[in-house]
Design a protein around this motif. Structure first.
Motif, PDB file in Angstrom:
ATOM      1  N   ARG A  22     -25.285  13.569 -67.177  1.00  0.00           N
ATOM      2  CA  ARG A  22     -24.301  13.037 -68.109  1.00  0.00           C
ATOM      3  C   ARG A  22     -24.444  13.571 -69.536  1.00  0.00           C
ATOM      4  N   PRO A  23     -25.651  13.610 -70.138  1.00  0.00           N
ATOM      5  CA  PRO A  23     -25.740  14.153 -71.506  1.00  0.00           C
ATOM      6  C   PRO A  23     -25.284  15.609 -71.598  1.00  0.00           C
ATOM      7  N   ASP A  24     -25.665  16.421 -70.588  1.00  0.00           N
ATOM      8  CA  ASP A  24     -25.252  17.827 -70.590  1.00  0.00           C
ATOM      9  C   ASP A  24     -23.740  17.954 -70.413  1.00  0.00           C
ATOM     10  N   LEU A  25     -23.179  17.115 -69.560  1.00  0.00           N
ATOM     11  CA  LEU A  25     -21.735  17.168 -69.327  1.00  0.00           C
ATOM     12  C   LEU A  25     -20.966  16.741 -70.577  1.00  0.00           C
ATOM     13  N   GLU A  26     -21.493  15.750 -71.291  1.00  0.00           N
ATOM     14  CA  GLU A  26     -20.839  15.309 -72.522  1.00  0.00           C
ATOM     15  C   GLU A  26     -20.863  16.411 -73.576  1.00  0.00           C
ATOM     16  N   ARG A  27     -22.006  17.115 -73.687  1.00  0.00           N
ATOM     17  CA  ARG A  27     -22.091  18.239 -74.629  1.00  0.00           C
ATOM     18  C   ARG A  27     -21.156  19.371 -74.222  1.00  0.00           C
ATOM     19  N   LYS A  28     -21.032  19.594 -72.919  1.00  0.00           N
ATOM     20  CA  LYS A  28     -20.140  20.636 -72.426  1.00  0.00           C
ATOM     21  C   LYS A  28     -18.689  20.322 -72.789  1.00  0.00           C
ATOM     22  N   LEU A  29     -18.294  19.062 -72.668  1.00  0.00           N
ATOM     23  CA  LEU A  29     -16.922  18.681 -73.016  1.00  0.00           C
ATOM     24  C   LEU A  29     -16.652  18.889 -74.504  1.00  0.00           C
ATOM     25  N   LYS A  30     -17.614  18.557 -75.353  1.00  0.00           N
ATOM     26  CA  LYS A  30     -17.445  18.787 -76.789  1.00  0.00           C
ATOM     27  C   LYS A  30     -17.336  20.277 -77.086  1.00  0.00           C
ATOM     28  N   HIS A  31     -18.154  21.068 -76.389  1.00  0.00           N
ATOM     29  CA  HIS A  31     -18.109  22.516 -76.581  1.00  0.00           C
ATOM     30  C   HIS A  31     -16.766  23.089 -76.140  1.00  0.00           C
ATOM     31  N   LEU A  32     -16.242  22.607 -75.012  1.00  0.00           N
ATOM     32  CA  LEU A  32     -14.941  23.082 -74.543  1.00  0.00           C
ATOM     33  C   LEU A  32     -13.821  22.694 -75.507  1.00  0.00           C
ATOM     34  N   ALA A  33     -13.928  21.479 -76.093  1.00  0.00           N
ATOM     35  CA  ALA A  33     -12.916  21.060 -77.065  1.00  0.00           C
ATOM     36  C   ALA A  33     -12.926  21.968 -78.297  1.00  0.00           C
ATOM     37  N   GLU A  34     -14.121  22.368 -78.730  1.00  0.00           N
ATOM     38  CA  GLU A  34     -14.213  23.288 -79.871  1.00  0.00           C
ATOM     39  C   GLU A  34     -13.663  24.668 -79.516  1.00  0.00           C
ATOM     40  N   GLU A  35     -13.931  25.132 -78.288  1.00  0.00           N
ATOM     41  CA  GLU A  35     -13.419  26.432 -77.868  1.00  0.00           C
ATOM     42  C   GLU A  35     -11.889  26.420 -77.778  1.00  0.00           C
ATOM     43  N   GLU A  36     -11.318  25.290 -77.352  1.00  0.00           N
ATOM     44  CA  GLU A  36      -9.861  25.198 -77.298  1.00  0.00           C
ATOM     45  C   GLU A  36      -9.248  25.338 -78.685  1.00  0.00           C
ATOM     46  N   LYS A  37      -9.885  24.735 -79.682  1.00  0.00           N
ATOM     47  CA  LYS A  37      -9.386  24.872 -81.052  1.00  0.00           C
ATOM     48  C   LYS A  37      -9.451  26.318 -81.525  1.00  0.00           C
ATOM     49  N   GLU A  38     -10.532  27.026 -81.167  1.00  0.00           N
ATOM     50  CA  GLU A  38     -10.659  28.426 -81.560  1.00  0.00           C
ATOM     51  C   GLU A  38      -9.645  29.294 -80.835  1.00  0.00           C
ATOM     52  N   ASP A  39      -9.375  28.989 -79.546  1.00  0.00           N
ATOM     53  CA  ASP A  39      -8.436  29.801 -78.771  1.00  0.00           C
ATOM     54  C   ASP A  39      -7.007  29.663 -79.287  1.00  0.00           C
ATOM     55  N   ARG A  40      -6.695  28.529 -79.903  1.00  0.00           N
ATOM     56  CA  ARG A  40      -5.348  28.358 -80.441  1.00  0.00           C
ATOM     57  C   ARG A  40      -5.070  29.309 -81.600  1.00  0.00           C
ATOM     58  N   GLN A  41      -6.152  29.830 -82.214  1.00  0.00           N
ATOM     59  CA  GLN A  41      -5.990  30.752 -83.335  1.00  0.00           C
ATOM     60  C   GLN A  41      -5.772  32.191 -82.875  1.00  0.00           C
ATOM     61  N   ILE A  42      -5.959  32.433 -81.558  1.00  0.00           N
ATOM     62  CA  ILE A  42      -5.763  33.780 -81.019  1.00  0.00           C
ATOM     63  C   ILE A  42      -4.275  34.036 -80.825  1.00  0.00           C
ATOM     64  N   THR A  43      -3.823  35.187 -81.246  1.00  0.00           N
ATOM     65  CA  THR A  43      -2.417  35.564 -81.070  1.00  0.00           C
ATOM     66  C   THR A  43      -2.339  36.780 -80.180  1.00  0.00           C
ATOM     67  N   GLY A  44      -1.200  36.946 -79.532  1.00  0.00           N
ATOM     68  CA  GLY A  44      -1.018  38.093 -78.659  1.00  0.00           C
ATOM     69  C   GLY A  44      -0.701  37.665 -77.248  1.00  0.00           C
ATOM     70  N   ASP A  45      -0.719  38.647 -76.342  1.00  0.00           N
ATOM     71  CA  ASP A  45      -0.331  38.394 -74.960  1.00  0.00           C
ATOM     72  C   ASP A  45      -1.351  37.540 -74.215  1.00  0.00           C
ATOM     73  N   GLN A  46      -2.620  37.575 -74.655  1.00  0.00           N
ATOM     74  CA  GLN A  46      -3.667  36.867 -73.923  1.00  0.00           C
ATOM     75  C   GLN A  46      -3.771  35.402 -74.327  1.00  0.00           C
ATOM     76  N   GLN A  47      -3.029  34.972 -75.318  1.00  0.00           N
ATOM     77  CA  GLN A  47      -3.167  33.605 -75.805  1.00  0.00           C
ATOM     78  C   GLN A  47      -2.824  32.589 -74.726  1.00  0.00           C
ATOM     79  N   GLU A  48      -1.696  32.749 -74.059  1.00  0.00           N
ATOM     80  CA  GLU A  48      -1.266  31.783 -73.050  1.00  0.00           C
ATOM     81  C   GLU A  48      -2.233  31.747 -71.870  1.00  0.00           C
TER      82      GLU A  48
END
Length: 377
Positions: free
Chosen positions: A247-273
């Motif tokens: 559970r602690p590792d999974l909770e950290r993984k979810l926070k990390h994925l949420a941060e990566e989603e925010k970073e991916d929204r800043q990517i532009t181009g054909d690969q964004q979607e």
């Protein structure tokens, strides 16, 4: 007996992808026992509520058939008050299941992943299912028509191979073959017997006449394919997934994925979607696993109420425990279907993963409470 049968069915369902291969590969009995024990840990979150359902049903039915519940009610104690200790025990089972799903089950799942990797690497034929294409080695796809138990040979072979260096496609058709790992664990060797090899080359633009297709017949054909062997430490790191994270590792993984989603929204181009969709799928998968950790243990209370309610039905009927037991089996089947379908809806994003994980609880909690209180006298 009902619980044992259901546990066996659940373990077989967990290994449905590999069960036929495991049975026919001649696997060592010690490895097979270890695999089945770890598989039981995999279904632990469902087995505990199932055991409580069966125990509550049989215990309450025994009291009903011997008229002990009538005696208890005769002194002014209702079925609901009589069942309070059992309900408190189900809360203890919830705490035990929470600890198991948070820490013990993920640890056993990781051991299972490592064991499966070791077995399939050292015995690659374990993962081959007759009639299906096997794609574990990059660059080839092989279908096996049949195999025999306790035999290293595979029969009715069809293998597709692509060689990017030569820009060539080839097909090997053989009556039989066997495969084994080299002592250095760097190459996977195939020995094909009695067949032919067809190869198609790309046409060269040099103005000369070419023959881009060729066929050879053979009695024995030897092929070696490079494979990459991972050490146990590397395997442990690679095979950690949403089902093998505590559970602690999974909770950290979810926070990390949420941060990566925010970073991916800043990517532009054909690969964004494409990147956003992949991140969403991964996030939903981990979020559903996290939600299921918290919702499945609550089934202990739900199934305790359901078992008590169904068991008390024998007070007013002379059909014994058979009818309530059949109803319990049918309800458990419905629960399992809701669990599987809820997981699929959560993975696809049709509904939120938390709602998907809670779907069996939302359906069975009102039903269990109604059945529990309907026999009030």
């Amino acid at each position: 007996m009902i619980t044992i049968i259901m546990v066996v069915l659940l373990v077989m369902d967990a290994f449905a992808m590999h069960f036929s291969g495991l049975m026919e590969s001649g696997m060592d009995s010690a490895d097979l026992r270890k695999l089945l024990v770890l598989g039981m840990a995999k279904v632990f979150p469902v087995v505990v509520p199932l055991s409580i359902l069966a125990s509550a049903l049989l215990t309450t039915s025994a009291f009903s058939e011997s008229h002990e519940l009538f005696a208890v009610e005769g002194v002014g104690i209702s079925l609901q008050k009589f069942s309070i200790p059992l309900v408190w025990f189900s809360f203890f089972a919830v705490a035990l299941s929470l600890y198991g799903t948070f820490y013990w089950v993920p640890k056993q799942n990781l051991k299972l992943n490592v064991l499966m990797y070791e077995l399939m690497y050292n015995q690659p034929e374990v993962n081959i299912r007759p009639g299906y294409f096997w794609n574990d080695v990059e660059g080839i796809s092989m279908r096996v028509g049949r195999r025999e138990k306790d035999s290293p040979f595979l029969y009715d072979i069809l293998l597709y191979q692509y060689n990017p260096e030569r820009d060539a496609n080839s097909v090997i058709i053989a009556d039989s073959a066997r495969m084994y790992l080299s002592p250095s664990k760097k190459n996977l060797t195939f020995e094909f017997y009695h067949g032919n090899r067809q190869e198609e080359y790309a046409e060269a633009n040099d103005g000369l006449k070419h023959y881009p297709y060729g066929r050879i017949y053979f009695d024995t054909l030897l092929y070696r394919y490079p494979v990459s062997y991972l050490s146990p430490e590397e395997v442990t790191r690679k095979l950690v997934d949403h089902n093998s994270m505590q559970r602690p590792d999974l909770e950290r993984k979810l926070k990390h994925l949420a941060e990566e989603e925010k970073e991916d929204r800043q990517i532009t181009g054909d690969q964004q979607e494409e990147l956003e969709e992949e991140m969403l799928r991964q996030h939903r998968r981990y979020k559903y696993a996290f939600a299921e950790m918290h919702t499945l243990p609550l089934l202990n209370v739900v199934f305790m109420l359901l078992g008590i309610g169904l068991g008390s039905m024998t007070r007013s009927r002379s059909r014994g425990v058979a009818v309530p037991a059949l109803i319990a089996v049918a309800l458990f089947a419905i629960f399992y279907i809701l669990k599987v379908q809820g997981g699929r809806l959560g993975y696809k994003g049709v509904i939120d993963p938390w709602w998907a994980a809670a779907l069996p609880i939302l359906v069975f909690l009102p039903l269990s409470v109604w059945i529990f209180f309907r026999n009030r006298r």
